[in-house]
Design an enzyme around this catalytic site. Structure first.
Site, PDB file in Angstrom:
ATOM      1  CB  CYS A   2       0.719   5.773  11.154  1.00 27.77           C
ATOM      2  SG  CYS A   2       1.387   7.265  10.520  1.00 27.77           S
ATOM      3  N   GLY A  53       6.661  -1.644   6.627  1.00 26.68           N
ATOM      4  CA  GLY A  53       8.040  -2.111   6.711  1.00 26.68           C
ATOM      5  C   GLY A  53       8.987  -1.249   7.507  1.00 26.68           C
ATOM      6  CD  GLU A  54      12.941  -0.109  10.858  1.00 26.02           C
ATOM      7  OE1 GLU A  54      12.002   0.319  11.552  1.00 26.02           O
ATOM      8  OE2 GLU A  54      13.901   0.615  10.511  1.00 26.02           O
ATOM      9  CD  GLU A  96      -2.865  -1.112   2.332  1.00 22.65           C
ATOM     10  OE1 GLU A  96      -3.957  -1.658   2.170  1.00 22.65           O
ATOM     11  OE2 GLU A  96      -2.538  -0.585   3.390  1.00 22.65           O
ATOM     12  CB  CYS A 152       5.228  -2.682  16.805  1.00 27.59           C
ATOM     13  SG  CYS A 152       6.938  -2.279  16.414  1.00 27.59           S
ATOM     14  CB  CYS A 186       2.135  -1.846  13.869  1.00 28.61           C
ATOM     15  SG  CYS A 186       2.514  -1.688  12.120  1.00 28.61           S
ATOM     16  CG  LEU A 189      11.130   6.807  22.446  1.00 30.75           C
ATOM     17  CD1 LEU A 189      12.437   6.051  22.321  1.00 30.75           C
ATOM     18  CD2 LEU A 189      11.383   8.170  23.086  1.00 30.75           C
ATOM     19  CG  HIS A 190       5.710   4.290  19.755  1.00 32.81           C
ATOM     20  ND1 HIS A 190       5.253   5.455  19.197  1.00 32.81           N
ATOM     21  CD2 HIS A 190       5.943   3.457  18.711  1.00 32.81           C
ATOM     22  CE1 HIS A 190       5.214   5.330  17.875  1.00 32.81           C
ATOM     23  NE2 HIS A 190       5.632   4.130  17.550  1.00 32.81           N
ATOM     24  CB  SER A 227       9.579   6.604  10.255  1.00 32.73           C
ATOM     25  OG  SER A 227       9.082   6.169  11.497  1.00 32.73           O
TER      26      SER A 227
END
Ligand code: SAH
Ligand code: SF4
Length: 340
Positions: A333, A156-157, A85, A110, A113, A212-213, A188
């Site tokens: 997000c 994705g990371e 997407e 995570c 997510c 961070l969260h 990010s």
């Protein structure tokens, strides 16, 4: 568009060198969606290009737009049938921010997510990343507008796919291709120290956002498994190094989860972490609304988010509540899960 393939094509057809520039200009700067639109080429050339080459490396399965047309989401089918997407958001009139995916799925799981729930399928090639921008520029052409900012905040990371992400960044800032300013691009990460270091060395002007969260090790490890490997201590070191090289402000993303990370104690943990990294002026906290996914979490209330923000601000932290666009089309997000 795959430039190596284009070069091979031009060689095969004995074309002069300037042809490459002509085609690149039409595709990257004039946002043509078909080779037949390139009027500087003769008919045969256009026909051959149409038959042998493709501008985009995927098929467009579906495009959704919110009612106000301020956000759009596209479902894109890659050559191997995998789906990704891509999202486009307009936070201000005339400004278009594209949120690109860098992997199909994500291995980091995570808990809050949707992409994490899919697991990891594969890395995207650089071309599959930058084609997301080409695609949105083609869509915006009728409005005579273009993508103005890019955030690597889709699926994705990015730092687990550095080789391809690095190539995509190089193409985005290449003046013969997209010609974006580095400062209009943000990457990010959920916290991969080696990636943070490479970004600072190779693209010091590209913005860094760290998801961070949580300011507490235990909480972060519980909900973001990556913290069991790269903990806050490791991130602190990585951020210090990053700042020493780039001297650029870092954006800390903080998703507001009701009863999980939104108490004043949680704010104190966050303040402690930020203060332990560096001068406060070089860090900025973005509070993000939790977008509902199929998880056990709930979004913090507006009042709670405001209170959290004011508490951080009273400790001299730069802090913004980020407007969430795209929820209506499940394009916000953390809601990206590539379902048909
Ligand atoms: N993997 C990278 C980039 C993609 S995620 C990263 O984690 O940073 C993009 C952003 O969306 C991250 O800040 C992520 O933490 C956030 N996010 C994930 N799920 C979310 C959700 N349900 N609601 C709001 N933000 C979410
Ligand atoms: Fe992966 Fe980022 Fe989602 Fe975590 S938040 S699972 S790192 S995409």
């Amino acid at each position: 568009m795959n430039i190596e393939k284009l070069e091979a094509f031009l060689q095969k057809h004995n074309q002069p060198k300037f042809r490459l520039q002509q085609i690149q200009k039409a595709v990257f700067q004039e946002s043509v969606s078909s080779f037949s639109e390139i009027s500087t080429l003769n008919k045969d050339m256009r026909k051959n290009l149409e038959q042998e080459m493709k501008i985009l490396s995927f098929e467009v399965e579906k495009v959704l737009a919110s009612k106000d047309e301020k956000s759009m989401k596209a479902l894109l089918k890659l050559k191997d049938e995998n789906l990704i997407e891509a999202v486009l958001i307009s936070p201000l009139d005339g400004v278009w921010s594209a949120c690109v995916s860098s992997q199909v799925g994500c291995p980091l799981a995570c808990e809050f997510c949707s992409t994490g729930k899919m697991g990891f399928i594969r890395n995207l090639a650089a071309e599959e990343i930058t084609d997301q921008i080409l695609f949105w520029n083609q869509q915006l052409k009728t409005k005579k507008e273009k993508v103005s900012n890019i955030v690597y905040m889709g699926m994705g990371e990015p730092f687990l796919n550095w080789e391809e992400v690095r190539k995509s960044l190089a193409d985005l800032i290449d003046e013969k291709k997209f010609n974006f300013a580095s400062r209009s691009i943000s990457v990010s990460t959920s916290g991969i120290p080696e990636g943070i270091e490479k970004l600072s060395q190779e693209f010091p002007q590209v913005n860094l956002a760290l998801s961070l969260h949580f300011g507490s090790e235990a909480r972060r490890s519980q909900i973001m498994p990556i913290n069991r490997k790269n903990n806050l201590e490791a991130l602190r070191q990585a951020l210090k190094k990053y700042l020493a090289v780039t001297k650029r402000k870092i954006f800390l993303e903080y998703v507001m989860l009701s009863g999980v990370n939104d108490s004043m104690d949680d704010a104190d943990d966050l303040i402690r972490f930020v203060k332990s990294v560096e001068k406060l002026q070089l860090m900025h906290v973005n509070l993000i609304r939790y977008n509902s996914t199929e998880s056990r979490f709930h979004s913090s209330s507006k009042e709670r988010t405001l209170k959290f923000k004011e508490y951080l601000a009273s400790h001299n932290l730069g802090v913004t509540i980020r407007k969430s666009l795209g929820e209506e089309i499940q394009g916000a997000c953390g809601q990206l899960a590539a379902k048909k």
